[in-house]
Structures are given as structure tokens and as C-alpha cells.
Design a protein around this motif. Structure first.
Motif, short mmCIF file in Angstrom:
data_model
loop_
_atom_site.label_atom_id
_atom_site.label_comp_id
_atom_site.label_asym_id
_atom_site.label_seq_id
_atom_site.Cartn_x
_atom_site.Cartn_y
_atom_site.Cartn_z
N ASN A 9 0.83 -1.21 0.00
CA ASN A 9 0.00 0.00 0.00
C ASN A 9 0.86 1.25 0.00
O ASN A 9 0.54 2.25 -0.67
N LEU A 10 1.97 1.19 0.75
CA LEU A 10 2.88 2.34 0.76
C LEU A 10 3.51 2.53 -0.62
O LEU A 10 3.71 3.67 -1.06
N PHE A 11 3.82 1.42 -1.32
CA PHE A 11 4.39 1.53 -2.67
C PHE A 11 3.41 2.23 -3.60
O PHE A 11 3.78 3.09 -4.40
N SER A 12 2.16 1.83 -3.50
CA SER A 12 1.16 2.42 -4.39
C SER A 12 0.99 3.91 -4.13
O SER A 12 0.66 4.67 -5.04
N GLU A 13 1.22 4.31 -2.88
CA GLU A 13 1.12 5.73 -2.53
C GLU A 13 2.44 6.47 -2.68
O GLU A 13 2.52 7.67 -2.41
N GLN A 14 3.49 5.73 -3.07
CA GLN A 14 4.86 6.27 -3.21
C GLN A 14 5.35 6.90 -1.90
O GLN A 14 6.06 7.90 -1.90
N ASN A 15 4.96 6.29 -0.81
CA ASN A 15 5.37 6.76 0.51
C ASN A 15 6.56 5.92 0.98
O ASN A 15 6.45 5.04 1.83
N TRP A 16 7.74 6.20 0.43
CA TRP A 16 8.91 5.36 0.67
C TRP A 16 9.45 5.51 2.09
O TRP A 16 10.02 4.56 2.64
N ASN A 17 9.27 6.67 2.70
CA ASN A 17 9.87 6.90 4.02
C ASN A 17 9.22 6.07 5.12
O ASN A 17 9.84 5.85 6.17
N GLU A 18 7.99 5.61 4.91
CA GLU A 18 7.29 4.86 5.95
C GLU A 18 7.48 3.36 5.85
O GLU A 18 6.88 2.60 6.59
N MET A 19 8.31 2.92 4.92
CA MET A 19 8.54 1.48 4.77
C MET A 19 9.10 0.89 6.06
O MET A 19 9.92 1.50 6.73
N THR A 20 8.67 -0.33 6.38
CA THR A 20 9.15 -0.99 7.59
C THR A 20 10.54 -1.57 7.36
O THR A 20 10.95 -1.84 6.22
#
Length: 734
Positions: free
Chosen positions: A104-115
Motif C-alpha cells: 500500500n505504501l508503494f502504491s502511494e509512493q510513501n517510501w519513508n514509511e517502509m518498515t
């Protein structure tokens, strides 16, 4: 043996050598990660990469090799993040849930929140792909030069712009890469020209000279004299071009400033240069820092005072006037009287006082009025309404006599004005700063233990002291957050501010203090006062923590600095154990039989252990060799502490000589070697310049006095020389 079988074995040997060298070359990409990132357990990534090369070497069918490599990847991830048994598969639902969350983070391009789990998974996949590429380059195309060149550039960049020391890494990379290129070139010649591998000319007659030439070149390159850099360090140049620069904790400027006392601390950060211009001499019988002022409001970029203040007039014969914010020690604390005299260098006088402790009275060389800032504690000097700069003044003051037991017994109940002023934090402070402080102190029971844990945190986690490669936070960055999680290097402002913020985030009142360190010891006067020279380079900032019923206690988090104020350690002795009932004495024969039986039992137990693990002697020998290798590789990290421990409590007329000669040996080990043409005095000056001190010169003079004296002087190994000797050793860096 048939010729075709011999050729197949020779070819297999070549492939094995190529895979081994390829793995070593790829390993150079993994070595720096522990120092330049927050990644731990690097050995798991290394072992996984080695496993990939081994599986690829055996050229198993895809339907076997793929699940084997995938299983190894999952097992490596399990080793990093899960604690249950791997084959229980209880961890699988959490793993799948984590993957879904990150998709879901990939789809939102939210790379900083990756675990961290998914980041590690991607890194393992990357290693898998690179291992396949290495197989392609080594076996299919016989070309490795591009990867070799990129590896050299990668290692060189890390050596230049990070804390990673790549001196040996570059040598290893060049050595491995050139051998790989040479072997691949020979194999191409063999394949294209039709040379036989069985004639004896290939590969031994080519590989041996090639390896010898490369080894000889690497050895000569390592031992040959190194010229000084032609260009200056590019890091401060780049920072300077970007307009970043500050004066250490003591000013606000641009470019690379010189260290010294300044008043504007609202924008901290940036590089500075040391300035050893003397500014005053002190004659003192106490041990302390020279306080000037404190600041209570952290903005996220620096320090300010926001509390409305009022001037408090002080009398020369009674300097005890204070406010809630300037009171250092609470009533009832045991105090010890001290005397100090300050003599300012001509043209370097200040219109304020350096405060050693709780002032009682002062005598100055001119009539002056004294005014206390009711918030910062700074005492300014005036005469006829104008600032008066004092050149000489003597003061009586007090320092507390505290024990660790008192500090550990302090409660967490604070006065209202303390919590209102000294727990302040900006709303923009990142949560990870608070989380880090909470994580580090969660197992500590007392306030004092929590404070000591934060004080020692930086030294135990690789934070480095650096005055040049020091960043300035951007508009959207927090000064403390940048230091704790991004740069991890700085000077006193970085360390002290971070400690104050971390303590406040867990509810412990703390404040930021500015002033000077004690300076360089010069001599012991006939009046019992120690003479010190204080320069601009002694400008410093540190931390004071409030303990209920006691007051503000100084702490020193900065790497390479020692807190001059140390509470007395607890000397409690445990109660004697209850006496065991007295047993009748057994005959010697019975005792011998019991010892023999016990010994036999131990031997059987040890023998069963050896039997269970195989050849125990080989394992023990391997462990001993491994421990010896580790001790040798990291000898520079433990030699200093061992030397200090060995001589700190040693006594005797020969102790000073032994300790000084041991110091000379340590300096040689750490690369500060004495040239044959140097006299001892010249070498001492060379050491002082290298370590930014004057202590070596003092010790060298004392050592020469011992050498030319007809009888030993047992009093040379005293507190003064021992302190100088210990400080020198602590300044030596690997």
C-alpha cells in the motif's frame, strides 16, 4: 584418468576460484554498512550472499535452486526479526501482513514509511540479483572490469565523505579485482587461441607471476611514504560553498568560523577551526568548568532564553544573591570552600565573570558593580553605568560534596518553576527522538541511572567528535534529530543539546550551559593553587540536570571530554553471609578420594561434550585462533583502556617512568611515531600539535628530570601527572 575428466576438473577449479574472488569483491560493498547506516547484523547478509554463490556454483536446476535460495532468504529474514522457531511458521502471518502494508505504501509512493522488515527483504532480493549478475559477468561474458571500477569508486567515495576508513578496503579491492581481470583474460586466451590446460603453461605459469606482481605492488603501495593531500578536504569546501558554518556553541556565523565565546546560539551547527589564542590564566584549587550562562528554551535549531528576566544587583563582599532560575545548589547540601584567581590576557578581558561554583565574595583590581541576569545566571560587570572589563579578580566559592547514593535517592517531584521552564520541547520535535530516549532508559530505575545512561549513550553507539564535517539543519530539520539519526558526528553543541532534549523528553529537567573547560595545566604554585591557561579552544557547552533537594548537577556527554565534577561512588559493603554449620574435618585420604572422584566426573562430562561435538581439540584451537585474531584486529580499541586500568592505581618510584614509556609505546602503535632525529622535547611538541594539547610537553620535562636525577622521585606519579597522562591516552584515536 581420461583427458576429458582432467579438463573438466581444471575448469571446475577455475570456476570455483572465480566465484570465490567474485564473492570477496561483492563483500566490499557490505563491509561499510555497519558504520555508515543503522543496519545491524551485517554478518547475516554476508552469509546469505556466500550461500547464493555456493548454490550458483553447483549449477543446480532452476526448480531446485530457486526454492533453496528463497528458503534461505526467508530464514535470514526470520533470524533478523522473529524469535520463534522457524519451522513453526507462526511468523508467516505477521510477514504477510507486513508485505501487504508496504505494498500500500508503494502504491502511494510513501517510501519513508517502509518498515525495516520490507527494507531488508528488498536488500536480500538485491543481493540475489547481484549474485546472478556476478555469475553472468564471470562465467558467460568473462568481463568484470566495469563492476571492479564501480566498486573502487564506491569505496573511495565512502572513504572521502563518511566515517568509513577504506584504507585497507581499497587495497583489498584492487588486489582482488586485478587478479580477477587477469584470470578472466587468460581464460579468454585459452578459449580463443586453443591452448591446452594440461601442458603446464596454463594457468600456473601465468597466475603465479600475475599474483606475485599484484601482491608486490599492493605491499609497496601500502608501506611506501604517503604525500600530503594536494587538495583540501572536499567536505568542508562543499559545506562552505553552501553557506553553512557556525562557531562552536558560542556564536552564529557563516563559513568555517573560529572557536570562541559568542552570545547568539539560536542557529547551531556548521564547521569551525580551533583557535589557541590564550585569553586568561586561572589559579585555582578546585576542579570544575568555568560557567558563564545557561539557556532554557530549545527552538529546534538552537538555544534562547524566553523567560522574562530582571537584573539583580550583587555586592562584592556578598555574591550570594540569586533567583529560582540562577540558584545552582539547594540549601542543606554539603559544600566545600575553594579559592580562585583569574588573570586575563591583555586585550582579552571580558565584561562578565567566569563562575566556578557558588560565589561567596570577589576582589577585583578596579571598583566595579556586579549585576546578575535573573534567568541565564550571567554576572556582568559595570562601572558608572558602563561595562567594565576586569583584568584580574580573586573569588571565594563553594563546590558541593555529593555521593552517588544521594543522587540515586532523588525523587521525581519537582518545583513548578522547574517543570515549567526546563521540560520545554518544541512541538516539531520528531517522535523518534523521544522514542530513542525512552528505549535507552526504560530499564533504569532511578533518575540518576537514566541520566548516566543518556550521558554514556553517545560513546557506546559510535557518535564521533568532528569539528569540520558538521551539518547545519535545513528549514524542515531538527538540530538534535539530524545529529542523532543522520550525521552522528559533531562537537560539544551537538552532544550537549541532544542530551538535554533526550532527558526532557522522558520528564527529567535539564538545561544547556556555556563557558570554558579548565584549560591546560601549567604548574603547581607555592600557595597550593594550580595554574591553568585557558584559550579560545577551551570554549565549551555541557549539560546540567536538576535533582530535587540537591540542585543542578553537571554532566558531560561530549566524546573526548571528562566531566570534572564526579560524585563520590558508593562504598557500601554487603552484609556477611550467615555462617554455615561447622563440619568435622575429614581425613586427608578421604579428601583425596573425593577430589579424584570429582576430577573423574568432570573429565567424563568434558569427554562427553567432546564426543558430542566431534574433535574438541580442533574446535578449541579454532576458537583460540579466532579470539586471538579478533583481539589483534581490535587491539587499538582495548589497548588504551587496559593501559589506563593498569597504571591508574599503581604506586612506586618507578611508576612514572614506566607509565611515560608505555605512553610512548602507545603513541607509536597508533601511528604517532617518533622520528630518529627528534629529541624528546621536539617529539613532545609534535604530539601536542597532533592531539591539540600541551600535556605531553609537561610530562616530557618531568621524565627528563627523572632521567638525569641521581635518585628516584616517587612523588612524580601524583594526581597532576596522572591526570595529564590519562587525558593524553584518551585523546589518542585509532
Amino acid at each position: 584418468m581420461p583427458q576429458s575428466n582432467q579438463q573438466q576438473q581444471t575448469s571446475t577449479l577455475h570456476v570455483l576460484v572465480l566465484y570465490g574472488l567474485g564473492f570477496l569483491l561483492l563483500w566490499e560493498w557490505l563491509r561499510p554498512l555497519k558504520e555508515i547506516t543503522t543496519t545491524n547484523d551485517i554478518h547475516i547478509f554476508v552469509m546469505y550472499t556466500l550461500f547464493l554463490f555456493i548454490v550458483t556454483y553447483f549449477q543446480l536446476p532452476f526448480w531446485i535452486s530457486f526454492p533453496v535460495k528463497l528458503g534461505a532468504l526467508l530464514y535470514a529474514l526470520h533470524s533478523l526479526y522473529f524469535f520463534d522457531v522457524f519451522l513453526s511458521f507462526k511468523w508467516v502471518p505477521y510477514f504477510i501482513e507486513d508485505i501487504q502494508y508496504n505494498l500500500n505504501l508503494f502504491s502511494e509512493q510513501n517510501w519513508n514509511e517502509m518498515t525495516s522488515l520490507t527494507r531488508s527483504l528488498l536488500f536480500f532480493v538485491l543481493l540475489w540479483l547481484v549474485s546472478y549478475l556476478m555469475h553472468y559477468w564471470l562465467i558467460q561474458t568473462r568481463r568484470i572490469f566495469l563492476f571492479f571500477l564501480i566498486t573502487v569508486i564506491y569505496v573511495s567515495i565512502l572513504d572521502t565523505f563518511t566515517v568509513y576508513d577504506a584504507k585497507f578496503a581499497i587495497i583489498r579491492t584492487v588486489f582482488i579485482g586485478l587478479i580477477l581481470i587477469g584470470i578472466l583474460r587468460m581464460m579468454k586466451i585459452i578459449e580463443t587461441q586453443g591452448f591446452s590446460l594440461l601442458k603446464g603453461k596454463f594457468p600456473i605459469l601465468w597466475v603465479a607471476p600475475l599474483s606475485g606482481v599484484i601482491a608486490l605492488s599492493s605491499a609497496l603501495g601500502y608501506v611506501a611514504p604517503k604525500a600530503s593531500p594536494i587538495w583540501p578536504d572536499p567536505v568542508p569546501f562543499i559545506q562552505n560553498m553552501s553557506g553553512k558554518g557556525e562557531e562552536e556553541g558560542l556564536g552564529n556565523g557563516r563559513g568555517i568560523a573560529k572557536i570562541g565565546y559568542g552570545e547568539n546560539d539560536s542557529q547551531l551547527g556548521g564547521p569551525f577551526q580551533f583557535d589557541y589564542t590564550p585569553i586568561f590564566k586561572t589559579f585555582d584549587n578546585g576542579r570544575h568548568y568555568w560557567r558563564i550562562e545557561t539557556k532554557e528554551f530549545y527552538t529546534g535549531k538552537g538555544w534562547e532564553n524566553k523567560i522574562p528576566t530582571q537584573a539583580v544587583a550583587l555586592e562584592a563582599d556578598d555574591m550570594s544573591g540569586d533567583t529560582n532560575f540562577t540558584r545552582i545548589w539547594e540549601d542543606g547540601v554539603e559544600m566545600k570552600d575553594h579559592t580562585a584567581r583569574i588573570e586575563a590576557e591583555k586585550g582579552k578581558e571580558y565584561s562578565f565573570l567566569m563562575i566556578p561554583g557558588k560565589l561567596k565574595n570577589i576582589e577585583a583590581d578596579s571598583e566595579a558593580n556586579y549585576q546578575l541576569d535573573g534567568v541565564s545566571g550571567k554576572i556582568s560587570t559595570f562601572q558608572s553605568g558602563r561595562e567594565e572589563k576586569l583584568s584580574t579578580y580573586t573569588m571565594d566559592y563553594q563546590l558541593p560534596v555529593l555521593k552517588e547514593e544521594q543522587l540515586k535517592g532523588a525523587s521525581n517531584q519537582y518545583p513548578q518553576y522547574i517543570t515549567d521552564a526546563f521540560l520545554q520541547l518544541p512541538e516539531t520535535l520528531p517522535e523518534r527522538v523521544k522514542d530513542l530516549a525512552q528505549k535507552e532508559t526504560v530499564n533504569q530505575l532511578t533518575i540518576y541511572d537514566k541520566v548516566k545512561t543518556i550521558e554514556e549513550f553517545f560513546g557506546k553507539n559510535g557518535y564521533g567528535y568532528n569539528t569540520i564535517e558538521v551539518a547545519v539543519p535545513k528549514d524542515d530539520e531538527d538540530y538534535v534529530d539530524q545529529f542523532l539519526f543522520e550525521t552522528k558526528k559533531g562537537y560539544c553543541d551537538n552532544f550537549s543539546t541532544s542530551m538535554v532534549v533526550m532527558l526532557r523528553s522522558i520528564g527529567i529537567p535539564a538545561r544547556w550551559v556555556k563557558g570554558f573547560t579548565p584549560g591546560t595545566f601549567e604548574a603547581l604554585g607555592d600557595d597550593g593553587l594550580r595554574e591553568y591557561t585557558v584559550t579560545n579552544a577551551n570554549a565549551h557547552s555541557w549539560v546540567e540536570v536538576y535533582f530535587s533537594g540537591i540542585g543542578w548537577v553537571p554532566f558531560e556527554p561530549t566524546r573526548g571530554f571528562d566531566n570534572p565534577f564526579q560524585p563520590e561512588e558508593d562504598k557500601t559493603s554487603s552484609a556477611p553471609a550467615a555462617a554455615a554449620p561447622k563440619q568435622p574435618k575429614k581425613p586427608e585420604k578421604d579428601l583425596n578420594e573425593e577430589r579424584s572422584a570429582a576430577s573423574s566426573k568432570e573429565e567424563k562430562s568434558f569427554g562427553s561434550i567432546l564426543k558430542s561435538v566431534g574433535n574438541g581439540s580442533v574446535i578449541m584451537l579454532g576458537l583460540l585462533v579466532f579470539v586471538a585474531a579478533i583481539a589483534f584486529l581490535f587491539r587499538k580499541k582495548w589497548l588504551r583502556q587496559y593501559t589506563i586500568w593498569r597504571y591508574k592505581r599503581k604506586k612506586g618510584s618507578d611508576t612514572f617512568e614506566e607509565a611515560f614509556e608505555r605512553l610512548l609505546w602507545l603513541l607509536k602503535v597508533y601511528g604517532i611515531k617518533r622520528q630518529p632525529a627528534y629529541t624528546l622535547r621536539e617529539y613532545a611538541l609534535y604530539v601536542d600539535r597532533a592531539l591539540d594539547t600541551k600535556d605531553m610537553n609537561i610530562l616530557a620535562k618531568a621524565y627528563e628530570g627523572v632521567q638525569f636525577s641521581q635518585k628516584k622521585q616517587s612523588d612524580l606519579w601524583n594526581d597532576f601527572h596522572r591526570e595529564l597522562w590519562e587525558n593524553l591516552i584518551k585523546r589518542i584515536r585509532p
